[in-house]
Design an enzyme around this catalytic site. Structure first.
Site, PDB file in Angstrom:
ATOM      1  N   LYS A  13       0.836  -1.209   0.000  1.00  0.00           N
ATOM      2  CA  LYS A  13       0.000   0.000   0.000  1.00  0.00           C
ATOM      3  C   LYS A  13       0.867   1.254   0.000  1.00  0.00           C
ATOM      4  O   LYS A  13       0.657   2.178  -0.770  1.00  0.00           O
ATOM      5  CB  LYS A  13      -0.906   0.052   1.252  1.00  0.00           C
ATOM      6  CG  LYS A  13      -1.858  -1.092   1.402  1.00  0.00           C
ATOM      7  CD  LYS A  13      -2.726  -0.932   2.651  1.00  0.00           C
ATOM      8  CE  LYS A  13      -1.952  -0.998   3.964  1.00  0.00           C
ATOM      9  NZ  LYS A  13      -1.307  -2.296   4.219  1.00  0.00           N
ATOM     10  N   ARG A  88      -9.529   1.407   8.397  1.00  0.00           N
ATOM     11  CA  ARG A  88      -9.132   0.034   8.686  1.00  0.00           C
ATOM     12  C   ARG A  88     -10.225  -0.729   9.404  1.00  0.00           C
ATOM     13  O   ARG A  88     -10.044  -1.905   9.726  1.00  0.00           O
ATOM     14  CB  ARG A  88      -7.935   0.083   9.610  1.00  0.00           C
ATOM     15  CG  ARG A  88      -6.647  -0.315   8.986  1.00  0.00           C
ATOM     16  CD  ARG A  88      -5.633  -0.241  10.094  1.00  0.00           C
ATOM     17  NE  ARG A  88      -4.504  -1.046   9.819  1.00  0.00           N
ATOM     18  CZ  ARG A  88      -3.435  -0.600   9.192  1.00  0.00           C
ATOM     19  NH1 ARG A  88      -3.375   0.623   8.748  1.00  0.00           N
ATOM     20  NH2 ARG A  88      -2.429  -1.410   9.023  1.00  0.00           N
ATOM     21  N   ARG A 127      11.830  -6.014   4.638  1.00  0.00           N
ATOM     22  CA  ARG A 127      11.538  -4.579   4.516  1.00  0.00           C
ATOM     23  C   ARG A 127      12.498  -3.759   5.386  1.00  0.00           C
ATOM     24  O   ARG A 127      12.817  -4.121   6.506  1.00  0.00           O
ATOM     25  CB  ARG A 127      10.117  -4.281   4.960  1.00  0.00           C
ATOM     26  CG  ARG A 127       9.885  -2.772   5.068  1.00  0.00           C
ATOM     27  CD  ARG A 127       8.462  -2.378   5.065  1.00  0.00           C
ATOM     28  NE  ARG A 127       7.722  -2.928   6.182  1.00  0.00           N
ATOM     29  CZ  ARG A 127       6.417  -2.766   6.322  1.00  0.00           C
ATOM     30  NH1 ARG A 127       5.735  -2.111   5.415  1.00  0.00           N
ATOM     31  NH2 ARG A 127       5.810  -3.291   7.356  1.00  0.00           N
ATOM     32  N   ARG A 160      11.219  -2.240  11.099  1.00  0.00           N
ATOM     33  CA  ARG A 160      10.184  -1.718  11.989  1.00  0.00           C
ATOM     34  C   ARG A 160       9.946  -2.671  13.159  1.00  0.00           C
ATOM     35  O   ARG A 160       9.993  -3.880  13.006  1.00  0.00           O
ATOM     36  CB  ARG A 160       8.874  -1.545  11.202  1.00  0.00           C
ATOM     37  CG  ARG A 160       8.739  -0.162  10.613  1.00  0.00           C
ATOM     38  CD  ARG A 160       7.618  -0.055   9.613  1.00  0.00           C
ATOM     39  NE  ARG A 160       6.352  -0.652  10.023  1.00  0.00           N
ATOM     40  CZ  ARG A 160       5.258  -0.622   9.276  1.00  0.00           C
ATOM     41  NH1 ARG A 160       5.267  -0.034   8.105  1.00  0.00           N
ATOM     42  NH2 ARG A 160       4.146  -1.186   9.697  1.00  0.00           N
ATOM     43  N   ARG A 171      -0.845  -9.138  13.025  1.00  0.00           N
ATOM     44  CA  ARG A 171      -1.367  -8.076  12.157  1.00  0.00           C
ATOM     45  C   ARG A 171      -2.232  -8.666  11.047  1.00  0.00           C
ATOM     46  O   ARG A 171      -3.242  -8.096  10.674  1.00  0.00           O
ATOM     47  CB  ARG A 171      -0.212  -7.261  11.571  1.00  0.00           C
ATOM     48  CG  ARG A 171       0.412  -6.324  12.605  1.00  0.00           C
ATOM     49  CD  ARG A 171       1.791  -5.853  12.212  1.00  0.00           C
ATOM     50  NE  ARG A 171       1.790  -5.042  11.019  1.00  0.00           N
ATOM     51  CZ  ARG A 171       2.878  -4.774  10.295  1.00  0.00           C
ATOM     52  NH1 ARG A 171       4.050  -5.267  10.682  1.00  0.00           N
ATOM     53  NH2 ARG A 171       2.797  -4.034   9.228  1.00  0.00           N
TER      54      ARG A 171
HETATM   55  P1  AP5 Z   1       4.902  -1.661   1.858  1.00  0.00           P
HETATM   56  O1  AP5 Z   1       4.607  -0.766   0.707  1.00  0.00           O
HETATM   57  O2  AP5 Z   1       5.704  -1.143   2.982  1.00  0.00           O
HETATM   58  O3  AP5 Z   1       3.539  -2.336   2.365  1.00  0.00           O
HETATM   59  P2  AP5 Z   1       2.329  -1.752   3.188  1.00  0.00           P
HETATM   60  O4  AP5 Z   1       1.101  -2.360   2.600  1.00  0.00           O
HETATM   61  O5  AP5 Z   1       2.405  -0.265   3.276  1.00  0.00           O
HETATM   62  O6  AP5 Z   1       2.632  -2.449   4.562  1.00  0.00           O
HETATM   63  P3  AP5 Z   1       2.552  -1.879   6.052  1.00  0.00           P
HETATM   64  O7  AP5 Z   1       3.251  -2.870   6.914  1.00  0.00           O
HETATM   65  O8  AP5 Z   1       3.015  -0.469   6.093  1.00  0.00           O
HETATM   66  O9  AP5 Z   1       1.060  -1.972   6.287  1.00  0.00           O
HETATM   67  P4  AP5 Z   1       0.380  -1.972   7.621  1.00  0.00           P
HETATM   68  O10 AP5 Z   1      -0.980  -1.783   7.110  1.00  0.00           O
HETATM   69  O11 AP5 Z   1       0.540  -3.141   8.473  1.00  0.00           O
HETATM   70  O12 AP5 Z   1       1.139  -0.819   8.436  1.00  0.00           O
HETATM   71  P5  AP5 Z   1       0.755   0.672   8.771  1.00  0.00           P
HETATM   72  O13 AP5 Z   1       1.987   1.451   8.811  1.00  0.00           O
HETATM   73  O14 AP5 Z   1      -0.370   1.127   7.928  1.00  0.00           O
HETATM   74  O15 AP5 Z   1       5.589  -2.980   1.280  1.00  0.00           O
HETATM   75  C1  AP5 Z   1       6.031  -4.023   2.135  1.00  0.00           C
HETATM   76  C2  AP5 Z   1       7.414  -4.544   1.671  1.00  0.00           C
HETATM   77  O16 AP5 Z   1       7.305  -5.173   0.407  1.00  0.00           O
HETATM   78  C3  AP5 Z   1       8.450  -3.433   1.498  1.00  0.00           C
HETATM   79  O17 AP5 Z   1       9.703  -3.917   1.859  1.00  0.00           O
HETATM   80  C4  AP5 Z   1       8.393  -3.130  -0.007  1.00  0.00           C
HETATM   81  O18 AP5 Z   1       9.604  -2.590  -0.465  1.00  0.00           O
HETATM   82  C5  AP5 Z   1       8.099  -4.489  -0.579  1.00  0.00           C
HETATM   83  N1  AP5 Z   1       7.273  -4.438  -1.785  1.00  0.00           N
HETATM   84  C6  AP5 Z   1       6.264  -3.570  -2.071  1.00  0.00           C
HETATM   85  N2  AP5 Z   1       5.717  -3.841  -3.264  1.00  0.00           N
HETATM   86  C7  AP5 Z   1       6.383  -4.931  -3.745  1.00  0.00           C
HETATM   87  C8  AP5 Z   1       6.257  -5.719  -4.924  1.00  0.00           C
HETATM   88  N3  AP5 Z   1       5.328  -5.453  -5.856  1.00  0.00           N
HETATM   89  N4  AP5 Z   1       7.090  -6.782  -5.071  1.00  0.00           N
HETATM   90  C9  AP5 Z   1       8.009  -7.066  -4.118  1.00  0.00           C
HETATM   91  N5  AP5 Z   1       8.187  -6.358  -2.974  1.00  0.00           N
HETATM   92  C10 AP5 Z   1       7.373  -5.311  -2.793  1.00  0.00           C
HETATM   93  O19 AP5 Z   1       0.195   0.499  10.260  1.00  0.00           O
HETATM   94  C11 AP5 Z   1       1.041   0.089  11.312  1.00  0.00           C
HETATM   95  C12 AP5 Z   1       0.232   0.016  12.602  1.00  0.00           C
HETATM   96  O20 AP5 Z   1      -0.293   1.319  12.929  1.00  0.00           O
HETATM   97  C13 AP5 Z   1      -0.998  -0.889  12.556  1.00  0.00           C
HETATM   98  O21 AP5 Z   1      -0.665  -2.226  12.843  1.00  0.00           O
HETATM   99  C14 AP5 Z   1      -1.858  -0.245  13.651  1.00  0.00           C
HETATM  100  O22 AP5 Z   1      -1.426  -0.625  14.931  1.00  0.00           O
HETATM  101  C15 AP5 Z   1      -1.582   1.235  13.487  1.00  0.00           C
HETATM  102  N6  AP5 Z   1      -2.543   1.884  12.567  1.00  0.00           N
HETATM  103  C16 AP5 Z   1      -2.256   2.496  11.388  1.00  0.00           C
HETATM  104  N7  AP5 Z   1      -3.368   2.962  10.813  1.00  0.00           N
HETATM  105  C17 AP5 Z   1      -4.402   2.644  11.641  1.00  0.00           C
HETATM  106  C18 AP5 Z   1      -5.801   2.840  11.582  1.00  0.00           C
HETATM  107  N8  AP5 Z   1      -6.404   3.455  10.545  1.00  0.00           N
HETATM  108  N9  AP5 Z   1      -6.552   2.375  12.624  1.00  0.00           N
HETATM  109  C19 AP5 Z   1      -5.983   1.765  13.678  1.00  0.00           C
HETATM  110  N10 AP5 Z   1      -4.669   1.534  13.789  1.00  0.00           N
HETATM  111  C20 AP5 Z   1      -3.872   1.967  12.779  1.00  0.00           C
HETATM  112 MG    MG Z   2       2.809   1.093   4.874  1.00  0.00          MG
END
Ligand code: AP5
Ligand code: MG
Length: 213
Positions: A13, A88, A127, A160, A171
């Protein structure tokens, strides 16, 4: 244009949201990045959010919704935005919908970046993230030019805290229980589009631009 990125943790994402933000000149808003910046700066919000994030749980809706609504009301959001990691939960989606309704606006696209669970744990362990500017790399697929250093801002890259394999499993569980129902929610609104997130990063982006153009 108002876009929501849906997809499991690690689906890509953030990677795609950054590319979208550049191409369409709209801000990339990641609630995860906002929380991580607050943790890094030692704010009260950061301390509260960390309790949940470290366990792979969602931060409570009350906290998250307020931050998001504040952010999208800022001036740079006038031409739209790409939301990454929000909503979410169904209640988050409903609050966003109500807020937009009041302004006579709506979400244009919810893009589901579809990646099976098997691929996710592997992706997460490779990552590396920049906590300063939010850039994301992958040791094998998308390495930085210089090992351990962010291409964009030159800060050190880190694994992270929530990317430990046990936390990733949590997660994923939370994702299936609380976030996946949004796919149905946005399908019913007629704005859901699905892309195959297992493809190469540039191929995924091409599929997304075909939808948005
Ligand atoms: P990346 O682009 O980093 O993936 P992502 O979908 O952004 O993954 P996240 O881990 O950031 O998602 P998340 O939803 O768990 O975390 P968030 O920060 O939102 O890609 C992943 C890896 O793959 C990278 O190394 C990348 O380089 C690689 N990659 C990408 N595309 C690729 C491809 N096509 N081929 C190969 N490799 C590829 O949330 C973290 C925490 O915050 C949550 O757990 C929660 O506790 C809290 N939080 C955040 N938002 C909310 C909310 N709205 N409500 C409640 N809690 C929340
Ligand atoms: Mg992310």
């Amino acid at each position: 244009m108002k876009i929501i990125m849906l997809g499991a943790p690690g689906a890509g994402k953030g990677t795609q949201a950054k590319l979208i933000a550049e191409k369409y000149r709209i801000p990339h808003i990641s609630t995860g990045d906002i929380f991580r910046a607050n943790i890094k700066n030692g704010t009260e919000l950061g301390r509260e959010a960390k309790k949940y994030m470290d366990q792979g749980l969602l931060v409570p809706d009350e906290l998250t919704v307020k931050i998001l609504l504040d952010r999208v009301s800022q001036e740079d959001c006038g031409n739209g935005y790409v939301l990454d990691g929000f909503p979410r939960t169904i209640p988050q989606a409903q609050v966003l919908e109500e807020a937009l309704n009041k302004l006579g606006e709506k979400i244009d696209y919810a893009i589901d970046v579809d990646v099976p669970d098997e691929n996710i744990v592997r992706r997460m362990s490779g990552r590396r993230a920049c906590l300063k500017c939010g850039a994301t790399y992958h040791l094998e697929h998308i390495p930085p030019k210089k090992e351990g250093v962010c291409d964009v801002c030159g800060s050190n890259l880190v694994l992270r805290d929530d990317d430990q394999p046990e936390t990733v499993k949590n997660r994923l569980k939370v994702y299936h229980e609380q976030t996946q129902p949004l796919i149905d929610f946005y399908t019913k609104k007629g704005v859901l589009r699905t892309v195959d997130g297992t493809q190469d990063m540039q191929d995924v982006f091409r599929m997304i631009t075909e939808i948005l153009d």
